[in-house]
Design a protein around this motif. Structure first.
Motif, PDB file in Angstrom:
ATOM      1  N   SER A 103     -24.565 -11.848   9.460  1.00 57.07           N
ATOM      2  CA  SER A 103     -24.855 -12.865   8.244  1.00 57.07           C
ATOM      3  C   SER A 103     -25.795 -12.199   7.323  1.00 57.07           C
ATOM      4  CB  SER A 103     -25.389 -14.266   8.751  1.00 57.07           C
ATOM      5  OG  SER A 103     -25.293 -14.973   7.697  1.00 57.07           O
ATOM      6  N   LEU A 104     -26.927 -11.601   7.789  1.00 58.53           N
ATOM      7  CA  LEU A 104     -27.745 -11.114   7.159  1.00 58.53           C
ATOM      8  C   LEU A 104     -27.154  -9.667   6.477  1.00 58.53           C
ATOM      9  CD1 LEU A 104     -30.919 -10.974   6.105  1.00 58.53           C
ATOM     10  CD2 LEU A 104     -31.312  -8.815   7.783  1.00 58.53           C
TER      11      LEU A 104
ATOM     12  N   LEU B 273     -24.223  -9.358   5.495  1.00 59.26           N
ATOM     13  CA  LEU B 273     -23.547  -9.776   4.460  1.00 59.26           C
ATOM     14  C   LEU B 273     -24.205 -10.000   3.225  1.00 59.26           C
ATOM     15  CD1 LEU B 273     -20.663 -12.118   6.035  1.00 59.26           C
ATOM     16  CD2 LEU B 273     -20.112  -9.918   4.923  1.00 59.26           C
ATOM     17  N   ASP B 274     -25.264 -10.720   3.405  1.00 61.93           N
ATOM     18  CA  ASP B 274     -26.573 -10.883   2.299  1.00 61.93           C
ATOM     19  C   ASP B 274     -26.699  -9.623   1.655  1.00 61.93           C
ATOM     20  OD1 ASP B 274     -28.107 -13.595   3.898  1.00 61.93           O
ATOM     21  OD2 ASP B 274     -26.535 -13.554   2.595  1.00 61.93           O
TER      22      ASP B 274
ATOM     23  N   SER C 272     -17.414 -13.758   5.746  1.00 61.36           N
ATOM     24  CA  SER C 272     -18.604 -14.837   5.879  1.00 61.36           C
ATOM     25  C   SER C 272     -17.902 -15.914   6.749  1.00 61.36           C
ATOM     26  CB  SER C 272     -18.645 -15.333   4.406  1.00 61.36           C
ATOM     27  OG  SER C 272     -19.575 -16.333   4.310  1.00 61.36           O
TER      28      SER C 272
END
Lengths: 381, 310
Positions: free
Chosen positions: A258-259, A261-262, A287
């Motif tokens: 997830s990080l 993806l950020d 996501s």
């Protein structure tokens, strides 16, 4: 059925994040670029894990008598998320906390619990996992490392392979065969082996996925005291199965995905690519997969919180996690392009670490087999 | 965070199962579908028993509504339940005269339930518009995809606009409803296929004992479970843009995969009308195309997560 975080959980996450922002050095990304087994991270983790332990956060979900505070597994899950999102500053110690400690709690003698649990909960010991062998990977039950009883010792001969963290570990959670006539799951025993015993030799296996990632551990006439045996002789498979259920969702890998993806979105945004619907679609796709892995992991934690026995939902969560990691790594390559080929770059780190996602902690094919037989009622071949 | 159903939720779901076993099911869906009919009887039963409006009750909310939508879909109920129980309550206080059809102003394609709906809720971007429909106003569209469809050209300029922001609310709840409906439909398709491969014997053994097929079915199971739980989470959270979009994105992509795999593994018998798979599988295609399809949900996910404006 509800999906809220309690006030305590929200508070804990906030405190934890503040702590991490304060404690992690500015060059943390550099230190941690080789993953939890790398030298920099292993070194850092000793001090870091001890600090976490001082705050009572390292093993808070453990029973009080073993160095915990009987906290809900949710608090530990929140901790795991924030740790993995930041490249796992606990280093190899996340493993001790997640499944080695629990296995010792479940099967250990009082002496073993005394010896090991307090050190794990203080954050001052590194372990490695002696499972796989050259002839026993997915088929772990085919393991051949022999441990023959001689007085008060087992004499161990054989070798283990792929052993993460063997270079720094003080102890090995070692699977051996104590009955030479036995086959498969029968006759397997778990030994909590000190790594500094004579006859133990560790060699790094150079690999493209990272430094100090894999090791071979050669065991040449190693005398391991019988007092190191965890659980009954010949019944180690039950101990292993127990431990594996915890191991499977031990690392909140979706949090790291997830990080990532950020970071990918930030990279895209800087280049004006977030106006491109195709980029948005690729980001949205990844996501969704990451959040599916997250919610399926929450299912497993929830079952633990309810005191339910581990189920094949751990395998479901694991497969979802792998698919998410793989999707994110692919997307990282697409967005960073040829910069991903540069060693130490962000795209490089994501891609090479995701290479192992479908193999580590039980190959996806094994996970799928278990889902098929335990959840879908499909007959074995 | 507590993902086990409460006693009340379990009781609701159990009572609903019994009701659906009696009043829904694939055979009934096929019989009604062949005549192009809407299951008014099922909607009436769901209404009278309180299940259709569970989101408006004191003790329950959108999560229970999503659970109901999922269960009804799993039993092949083709009623505009998502609209009634998740979308309309998400947009306004007062219920609308049902059945309610959902459509987008910028999409001229056929609309689910248009021929049977009394009210159309139209997504016009900024706002949602409530339009009363005349009987026979929609033009029936023949379709093999498990739902009655109609075209509504002239309707779109009438009716009453809801306040600013209602369009976004409508889309978010529509996504949650789609995700929940797809999750239930996928579960049924997968369960049928599992039953089939367990009993179908070829080459001296059940075909479900071949590892290659087991792996594909297990991957489908992972996708269905992820879809179902993301839908539930989004419903419980009140359909915020990100949670709703990612639930729909995941479910839509999963639906396409489950469609392909369940048919591939069910062989020729799976294509026949006598076998129930088509009742669920074809609907997955329709659900996957609604509200801009998977690509639209994915873009909405990314926008909600990383851009200031959705």
């Amino acid at each position: 059925m509800e999906f809220s975080w309690s006030d305590e959980e929200v508070r804990f996450r906030r405190e934890l994040v503040a702590f991490l922002e304060q404690v992690l050095p500015p060059d943390w990304e550099q230190i941690s670029k080789d993953g939890p087994g790398g030298d920099g991270q292993a070194r850092f983790s000793r001090e870091f894990a001890a600090r976490l332990a001082e705050r009572g956060w390292l093993t808070q979900h453990w029973p009080r008598r073993y160095g915990g505070s009987d906290a809900s597994p949710w608090l530990h899950a929140i901790l795991g998320e924030e740790m993995w999102a930041r490249g796992e500053p606990r280093g190899p110690q996340y493993m001790n906390v997640n499944w080695i400690g629990p296995a010792i709690m479940e099967y250990g003698t009082e002496a073993q619990k005394q010896q090991h649990l307090s050190r794990i909960s203080r954050g001052d010991v590194l372990w490695c996992q002696g499972f796989s062998e050259p002839e026993a990977g997915s088929d772990l039950a085919a393991l051949r490392t022999l441990a023959l009883r001689d007085g008060d010792d087992y004499v161990v001969n054989g070798s283990k392979i792929w052993t993460s963290y063997a270079n720094h570990a003080e102890f090995c959670f070692l699977l051996v065969r104590t009955d030479p006539a036995s086959r498969r799951q029968r006759g397997i025993t778990v030994l909590l082996m000190p790594m500094d015993l004579p006859g133990v030799e560790v060699r790094e296996i150079p690999a493209v996925v990272g430094e100090r990632y894999f090791h071979e551990v050669f065991l040449d006439g190693v005398r391991v005291p019988v007092a190191c045996r965890l659980g009954p002789e010949g019944e180690g498979w039950a101990v292993v199965s127990y431990a594996l259920q915890y191991e499977r969702v031990g690392a909140a890998r979706y949090a790291r995905a997830s990080l990532t993806l950020d970071r990918l979105a930030e990279h895209a945004s800087q280049r004006g690519w977030l106006e491109d619907p195709r980029v948005l679609e690729r980001l949205g796709e990844a996501s969704a997969l990451v959040d599916a892995a997250r919610i399926l992991t929450y299912r497993v934690i929830d079952q633990r919180a309810h005191g339910l026995p581990p189920s094949a939902d751990t395998n479901v969560a694991r497969v979802a996690g792998t698919r998410a990691e793989q999707a994110v790594a692919e997307l990282a390559l697409e967005l960073f392009g040829t910069e991903s080929l540069v060693h130490g770059s962000f795209g490089d780190a994501q891609f090479r670490s995701a290479m192992t996602a479908g193999v580590a902690v039980g190959a996806s094919e094994v996970q799928l087999n278990l889902i098929a037989s335990r959840l879908l009622g499909l007959p074995r071949e | 965070m507590d993902l086990e159903p409460s006693q009340e939720q379990a009781a609701i779901l159990e009572a609903l199962e019994r009701l659906l076993e009696q009043h829904a099911g694939a055979r009934r869906a096929v019989a009604l579908g062949a005549k192009g009919e809407y299951d008014h009887e099922l909607e009436r039963v769901l209404s009278e028993s309180g299940f259709a409006d569970v989101a408006r009750s004191e003790e329950a909310g959108p999560l229970e509504a999503a659970l109901v939508v999922e269960a009804v879909a799993r039993h092949a109920g083709a009623v505009a339940l998502g609209a009634r129980t998740l979308v309309v309550p998400g947009v306004q206080e007062a219920p609308l005269e049902g059945p309610v059809a959902l459509a987008r102003a910028d999409d001229a394609g056929p609309v689910r339930y248009a021929c049977h709906a009394r009210t159309l809720l139209l997504d016009e971007g900024e706002v949602a518009r409530v339009i009363e429909l005349e009987p026979g106003e929609a033009e029936p569209v023949p379709s093999q995809f498990g739902y009655p469809l109609g075209r509504l050209e002239t309707a779109r300029r009438r009716g009453q606009a809801c306040p600013t922001g209602s369009g976004e609310r409508m889309r978010c709840w529509w996504r949650v409803a789609l995700a929940a409906e797809a999750a239930g439909t996928m579960r049924a398709a997968l369960d049928l296929t599992l039953e089939y491969v367990r009993q179908r014997r070829q080459f001296g053994r059940a075909i479900g004992s071949f590892q290659a097929l087991q792996h594909r079915l297990a991957e489908c199971h992972v996708l269905v479970e992820g879809s179902r739980w993301l839908a539930r989470e989004a419903a419980w959270q009140g359909a915020p843009a990100l949670a709703a979009a990612r639930a729909a994105a995941h479910a839509g992509a999963a639906a396409a995969r489950v469609f392909a795999e369940t048919h591939q593994l069910s062989g020729a018998i799976g294509f026949t009308r006598e076998h129930d798979l088509h009742v669920f599988s074809m609907r997955l295609v329709a659900l996957g195309l609604e509200l801009g399809g998977v690509a639209g949900h994915r873009r909405a996910t990314a926008r909600a997560r990383w851009l200031a404006t959705p």
